[in-house]
Scaffold this active site. Structure first.
Site, PDB file in Angstrom:
ATOM      1  N   GLU A 348       0.628  -1.103  -0.235  1.00 10.87           N
ATOM      2  CA  GLU A 348       0.031   0.129  -0.090  1.00 10.87           C
ATOM      3  C   GLU A 348       0.854   1.386   0.117  1.00 10.87           C
ATOM      4  O   GLU A 348       0.452   2.368   0.724  1.00 10.87           O
ATOM      5  CB  GLU A 348      -1.043   0.112   1.226  1.00 10.87           C
ATOM      6  CG  GLU A 348      -1.790  -1.242   1.229  1.00 10.87           C
ATOM      7  CD  GLU A 348      -2.897  -1.323   2.415  1.00 10.87           C
ATOM      8  OE1 GLU A 348      -3.961  -1.639   2.360  1.00 10.87           O
ATOM      9  OE2 GLU A 348      -2.387  -0.971   3.551  1.00 10.87           O
TER      10      GLU A 348
HETATM   11  C1  TNX Z   1      -4.397  -4.100   4.605  1.00 11.28           C
HETATM   12  S1  TNX Z   1      -3.185  -6.344   4.296  1.00 11.28           S
HETATM   13  C2  TNX Z   1      -3.435  -3.819   5.002  1.00 11.28           C
HETATM   14  C3  TNX Z   1      -3.213  -3.441   6.477  1.00 11.28           C
HETATM   15  C4  TNX Z   1      -4.532  -3.139   6.897  1.00 11.28           C
HETATM   16  C5  TNX Z   1      -5.490  -4.469   7.070  1.00 11.28           C
HETATM   17  C6  TNX Z   1      -6.591  -4.248   7.482  1.00 11.28           C
HETATM   18  C7  TNX Z   1      -1.830  -5.403   4.101  1.00 11.28           C
HETATM   19  C8  TNX Z   1      -0.705  -5.802   3.734  1.00 11.28           C
HETATM   20  N1  TNX Z   1      -2.143  -4.003   4.526  1.00 11.28           N
HETATM   21  O1  TNX Z   1      -2.451  -2.139   6.436  1.00 11.28           O
HETATM   22  O2  TNX Z   1      -4.316  -3.189   8.598  1.00 11.28           O
HETATM   23  O3  TNX Z   1      -5.562  -4.142   5.317  1.00 11.28           O
HETATM   24  O4  TNX Z   1      -7.383  -5.385   7.279  1.00 11.28           O
END
Ligand code: TNX
Length: 555
Positions: A348
Site C-alpha cells: 500500500e
Molecule cells: C490491509 S494487508 C493492510 C493493513 C490493514 C489491513 C486491515 C496489508 C498488507 N495491509 O495495513 O491493517 O488491510 O485489514
C-alpha cells in the site's frame, strides 16, 4: 473411545479411620476413590487432535494412565531436555504430580514418558512418532522441534482438565496406539500487528503459546506503521521516544525495548517459534516521519496519525539519508533476530509508483541480503527484481495474480495469506463486535475450506513455503480481543499448514475443533463460540482436588 459406562452421580465416602489421616494419605485416598469413580477413562480417540496428524493407528487395548509417580525421561541433549521440562510444566499444575525430568542416562522407570532423540528415525526435521502403550509413552523425533510437536499432541490426548492451572481430580488417561506425524509446509505462521495498537510483552508471549499449541512455527510481528513505531533503534532514538507514543484511537501506544524484544524472541525460540520482524517500507511510515521529518519527501513533520486510513505516507525514496535510515534500522533489527527472515512490508505505498517503487525495493532487498537475512515482503514486492530466496506474502482476495505468478516463475516463494480466508481481523459474522469486513466475513468454515497449495492459480505447490494468518489490530485493543479473533480460526489455518491435504474434511475438523473448547475454557482462554461448531456442553472441569473428599461427582 472407551466403552466403560459412566457411573453417574455417586457420593464419595469421606475416609475415616482410626486417628486423623495425614494430608498425603487423604490426598491419595481421594485420588484412588476418584480414580475408581471417574469415567469414562478415555473420553476421546487417538485421532482427536488439531491439526490432524498424518497417520493414526489406535490400539484400544493399550490405553495408559499417567501415574502420580511418573518420571519424564529425555535424551541428554539440552534442547530435548528443555522440551521434556516444558512437558512437565504443562502437566504439573492440573495433575499436582511432581513429574521429575531426568536424562536418559538414568534407567528408564517403568510407566513413564520417554522423549527420545533419534537421528536415524525417518521422521524429517519436524516429525515425531508417539507410541502410547500399557507400559508407558515413547515420543521419538530426529530433532527437539519434533519432540515439541509430539508434546503438543500428547497434551491434546489427555482429558481437557489438563489445562487447569490448579490440581483437579481426574484419571489422566491417554488413548493407546501410535501417531506418526510431520507437517505439510515448513512455514506455518500468524501475524500480530503491534503497531495499530500496542500489546504488552506478556500478551505477545501468550499469543506464542497459542501458536505453539497448534504447531505453528512462525510469529510475524508487524512492528511499525503510521500509528506507531514499536521497537527501539539506538541509532534513531526518536522512532520510539516520539513515534512510539501514539496508537489508533489516541491511546498511549508504547514500544519494546531491546530487552523486551529479546524476551519475546527467546520465549518463542524455546517453543520452536521463529519471530519474523516486519519494518514496513516505504509506506506505512507516518510515525517515523513524525520523529524524523528529514525522511519525509517535503522534509516537514506530518501530524501524528491515530486513524485507520492507509496509503498516504512514505519515506523519501530520492534521498540518500533514507537508505542510511533503512540500513541502520534493519541492521539493528537483524542483530535482534536469530531467525533467517526480515520482512520489509512493501504494501500500500500508493504514492511511490512504478520504477521509483521497484528501485527502492531493490535497494532495500540488497540491504537485507547484505545483513545475511532472507527478504520477506507483501506481494506488492513482486515487480521488483528477484533476489535469491525471496519470499512474497500473498494477501489477495482474488486467485488471479499474474504479477505474483511471474515473480514465482523467477524464483520467489510464497507465504499464502488470502484476505478472504486467512485474515483474522475479518469479522466472523455481521454481529462480531470487533474486526473488519473489507475482505468479507470469515466464519470457521471459510477459514478452513481452501488449500494453500493450490490457492493462487499458476503457483505450483512446490513454490508455497506455507501459510500465515495475519491479525491487524485497528479495532483490537486487548488480549481478550486478540483471542476472540484468533480462536477458533487459528487452529483452522494451522491445520491447513500442517495436515496432509488428503485428511482435509470439514465435518471431521469441526468435531475435533469442538473438543478444543473445553480446553480453552479450562485454561481461561477467550474464544468465539462459533455457532457452526458442536461445542460440548457441561462443565469443562471435574471437581477441584480438595472438594473431591466430600463432594458428589456429577459427570
Ligand atoms: C490491509 S494487508 C493492510 C493493513 C490493514 C489491513 C486491515 C496489508 C498488507 N495491509 O495495513 O491493517 O488491510 O485489514
Amino acid at each position: 473411545m472407551s466403552t466403560t459406562p459412566s457411573p453417574g452421580p455417586t457420593a464419595v465416602p469421606t475416609p475415616r479411620s482410626a486417628g486423623e489421616p495425614d494430608a498425603a494419605t487423604l490426598a491419595r485416598t481421594a485420588e484412588q476413590t476418584a480414580g475408581a469413580l471417574l469415567a469414562p477413562a478415555a473420553p476421546h480417540r487417538l485421532a482427536d487432535v488439531v491439526p490432524a496428524p498424518r497417520q493414526v493407528q489406535p490400539d484400544p487395548t493399550a490405553d495408559w494412565t499417567l501415574p502420580a509417580e511418573a518420571v519424564i525421561t529425555s535424551s541428554a541433549d539440552p534442547a530435548a531436555l528443555a522440551v521434556a521440562e516444558q512437558l512437565a510444566q504443562l502437566l504439573r499444575p492440573a495433575t499436582g504430580y511432581p513429574l521429575p525430568v531426568t536424562d536418559a542416562t538414568t534407567p528408564e522407570p517403568a510407566g513413564g514418558i520417554a522423549l527420545v532423540l533419534d537421528g536415524s528415525a525417518d521422521l524429517g526435521a519436524e516429525g515425531y512418532r508417539l507410541d502410547i502403550a500399557t507400559d508407558g509413552v515413547n515420543l521419538t523425533a530426529a530433532t527437539a522441534a519434533g519432540l515439541h510437536y509430539g508434546v503438543q499432541t500428547l497434551r491434546q490426548l489427555l482429558p481437557a482438565a489438563i489445562e487447569s492451572s490448579t490440581p483437579v481430580t481426574e484419571r489422566w488417561v491417554l488413548p493407546g496406539g501410535t501417531i506418526t506425524d510431520a507437517p505439510r509446509f515448513p512455514y506455518r505462521g500468524a501475524m500480530l500487528d503491534v503497531a495499530r495498537h500496542f500489546f504488552a510483552v506478556e500478551d505477545v508471549l501468550r499469543v506464542v503459546d497459542h501458536l505453539a499449541r497448534y504447531k505453528l512455527n512462525h510469529l510475524h510481528l508487524h512492528l511499525t506503521d503510521d500509528q506507531g513505531w514499536r521497537i527501539t533503534v539506538d541509532s534513531w532514538p526518536k522512532l520510539t521516544s516520539i513515534g512510539g507514543t501514539t496508537e489508533v484511537g489516541g491511546g498511549p501506544g508504547g514500544h519494546y525495548t531491546k530487552a523486551d524484544y529479546a524476551r519475546i524472541v527467546s520465549y518463542a525460540t524455546a517453543r520452536h517459534v521463529t519471530v519474523v520482524p516486519e519494518i514496513d517500507l516505504p509506506g506505512h511510515t507516518n510515525s517515523a516521519l513524525v520523529a524524523y521529518p528529514e525522511l519525509a519527501p517535503d522534509k516537514i513533520a506530518p501530524p501524528p496519525y491515530t486513524g485507520t486510513e492507509v496509503g498516504f505516507s512514505y519515506v523519501d525514496p530520492a534521498d540518500e539519508r533514507t537508505y542510511d535510515f533503512v540500513a541502520d534500522v534493519l541492521g539493528e533489527v537483524a542483530a535482534l533476530t536469530p531467525g533467517p527472515w526480515l520482512h520489509i512490508g512493501g504494501d500500500e505505498a500508493f504514492k511511490v509508483k512504478g520504477e521509483v517503487y521497484t528501485g527502492f525495493v531493490e535497494r532495500v532487498q540488497r540491504i537485507v541480503a547484505d545483513l545475511g537475512k532472507t527478504v520477506v515482503g507483501w506481494h506488492q514486492l513482486a515487480p521488483a527484481a528477484h533476489l535469491d530466496g525471496r519470499v512474497l506474502q500473498w494477501w489477495g482476495t482474488n486467485g488471479e495474480d499474474s504479477t505474483t505468478v511471474e515473480a514465482v516463475r523467477r524464483g520467489a516463494r510464497l507465504i499464502v495469506s488470502p484476505g478472504n480466508h486467512a485474515y483474522l481481523d475479518m469479522k466472523y459474522a455481521p454481529d462480531t463486535p470487533i474486526g473488519h469486513d473489507w475482505a468479507g466475513l470469515i466464519d470457521v468454515r471459510k477459514a478452513y475450506d481452501w488449500d494453500p497449495g493450490t490457492h493462487v492459480p499458476g503457483v505450483p505447490t512446490e513454490a508455497v513455503l506455507g501459510v500465515e494468518a495475519p491479525l491487524w489490530t485497528e479495532s483490537v485493543t486487548s488480549l481478550a480481543d486478540i483471542e476472540l479473533l484468533l480462536l477458533p480460526r487459528l487452529p483452522a489455518i494451522a491445520e491447513l499448514g500442517w495436515s496432509p491435504r488428503a485428511s482435509h474434511d470439514w465435518a471431521d475438523f469441526r468435531d475435533r475443533l469442538a473438543g478444543q473448547g473445553p480446553r480453552w475454557t479450562a485454561a481461561g482462554i477467550t474464544f468465539h463460540r462459533a455457532p457452526e461448531i458442536p461445542w460440548p456442553t457441561g462443565p469443562a472441569l471435574p471437581a477441584p482436588r480438595d472438594a473431591s473428599l466430600e463432594t458428589t461427582f456429577d459427570r
